[in-house]
Design a protein around this motif. Sequence first.
Motif: not given
Length: 784
Positions: A94-101, A103-108, A148-151
């Motif tokens: 998840g840390s390899n996926i970035e979005f927004g400002e 932010q990453t998906m590291a916590d999934t 989860q991330y309001d995408l």
Amino acid sequence: MFLKMVKNDFIRNKIATLAVFVFITLAVILAASSINNIANLIQSMKELQERAVPADITQMHSGEFDQLEIDRFTEGQRKNIAMQETMVLLTFDGSNIEFGENQTMADTVQDISFVVQNQQFDFILDLNNKKLAIKEGEVAVPIYFMQQYDLKIGETITVKNGNYKKSFVISDFARDYEMNSSLTSSKRFVLNQADYDEMRRMRAGELEYLIQFKLNENGDAQTVQTAYIEAGLPANGPTVGGKIFLLFNALSDTAVAMVIILISILLIIIASLCIRLTFLATIDEDLREIGVMKAIGISKKDIKKVYLNKYRVMSVIAGILGYLLSFATVNLFNSNMKLYLSSDLSGNLKYVLSLIAPIFVYFMIVMYCKKVLKRMDKISAVEAIRSDIMERGKNRKYRFSLLKNKVLSTNIYMGLRDVWKRFKIYRLLLFIFIVCTFIVILPLTMYNTMNSPTFSTYMGIGKSDMRIDLRRTDRITADFNKLQEELKNDSDIGKYAAYITSSYQIKNAEGSWDYINIETGDFSVFPLKYLEGRAPESEGEISLSYANASKDELNKKIGDQVTVKAGGTEKNLIVTGIYQDITNGGKTAKADTSFGINKDAVLWYIVSIDLIEGVDIPSKMAYYQNTYDSAQVNDIKEYTQQTLGNIIDQMSTIVVGAIIIAVIISVLITSLFLRMLLSKDMSQIAIMRCVGLTSKHICQQYMAGTMLVLVLGIIFGVIASNYLGELLVNMAMSSMGAAKIELVNIVWQTWLLCPLALIAIVGMTIYISCRIAIKEDLSVILRR
């Protein structure tokens, strides 16, 4: 004449009529909503299956394999297999996926994979249940991550790993039949073929495979699975049947429907008791009229018809209104279904099935009315004309005389004494208060239980402060060893335990071979609560999950032997314990470290950690997350919430709805009960006022008696939710692999906040009801 009498009765008993009408309507609304929900679930699941064409058998595999061997196997099983397709997954942390400002998906807690659309079956759909077709530079994001991330559509996500870095525009959200649910540990992002080929060419992600089979209409899944194992085909990963995906997709909405049905049944019971109270009050007031009607020759059947017609009319109107309102109410509960299963719930099935609710409620109410009206058969015309009340029988001597009271004030004592003297009347109110408390406390304790750190024990995980999951990478074994060494030297760590899950073959009850995931480690460090027996402590011992040990699976008890095969070697293990686990379809097992691991089929590594007192858990989690890129670090509460997210969200909605319903019930029933009681006692109240008691004094008597009943109702209601509620929850959860869940009670909520709220609401209702009734003109009362 009868219609006129019914009309006059409606006008005369407005409060009672309104209360009964509201409860019947609520019962129909909830019952029809739950049936509507189930009908929508059936329709949407059917549509999703038809559009997605899910696999009947999915074998997850990590490592090298030869597709030609799979093709030869498929040809040899054409009697059972219709189609075979292998999906290649590029997995990322998840840390390899970035979005927004930034932010990453590291916590999934989910495994993230990028795929292209299948060609034959197991299609990934958009929110209109159409097969996804992704353009170059775009990506379809799983619904789970959208929530989860309001995408939003049009936003971008950036994938980077080593030398690879590319941004993709979110063009769609993916509805994935096989991986929709938060209970499944993997999620699939869908790319265009060109983008996927570039990602694979640059070796941006780790390769994993889904070897999938679609069976013929009469194909035997067990035969295919056994033949697959015996052929020694790739199996470095769990095997999942189509029924598990069906269960996971339907679980949260089915759970909601079951809770709503339970509440609607309780409301039907309350409506019946409400009618009973109304009948007692009405017949009591109309006793002389009933005597006159009998005296002039009107038959019992016709007299009953006067009262019965009122509730027939009321049930029909309430049924129609409840049926229509249910289609608006159901939208409060099917938002999850619309998102994960089908955006279009416009089928006709729900309109037909929902009619069951008003029809059922109508017949239940009418049958109960007829039963209560049989009381009229015991009233003779002479007795009815001469009597003021229906209460007849032997004179009784009551305890608690006023002269013996040395502690309480006279008014409070008289109120409490009245409950003892006329408990047969008050017991109806007691039951209502028990039900109100039950309706509030059970959903609340279920919500608290799912949010509790101890709920992890029902997921086959010991309670700990932190959990580190190591994802499959080239350096996973090295990272695992390095992590253990660092934990050993970290002074902030109180204790830790490492667990390795591998895939093995196990002999089932029929004597053929299945796959099983066995977790090895020291289970004394973070112990589970075992339904039976204990954790494995030495080589040659194994513990099974409740679902695995059941009669439908391995059919094993404590002390039985199971045969496990790894690397061609068979081992006989003794079952030492049976535990609960709702993950992986509930089918897992545990063995001591001395059992060893199947190095050719390691699935994942987990380390559970407890910190010493005073150490900041979020800071320590952040440190290990940053130090180990391939690791997923969570506290147990977060892990549980992500895994059970949909169910927890739906349960919170039910808690709010249950509180509103309980408040409505408490107010209306208390008003109705006091109307009946004050109507019966009006002559006695007039006498008390004549001898000098004020309205305040009389109100205190009724307040004291009703409050005593309320307090008893709250106590019994909480106890019922703890024991009966726990039994109902365990019956529902046993199919998932948890046969004995202990509900978590937060004392200040269960024994303080909820009781005080009910006491305040009921107290205000009693005060207003008594004040209105007791201030009636004395001259009117005494002339009656």
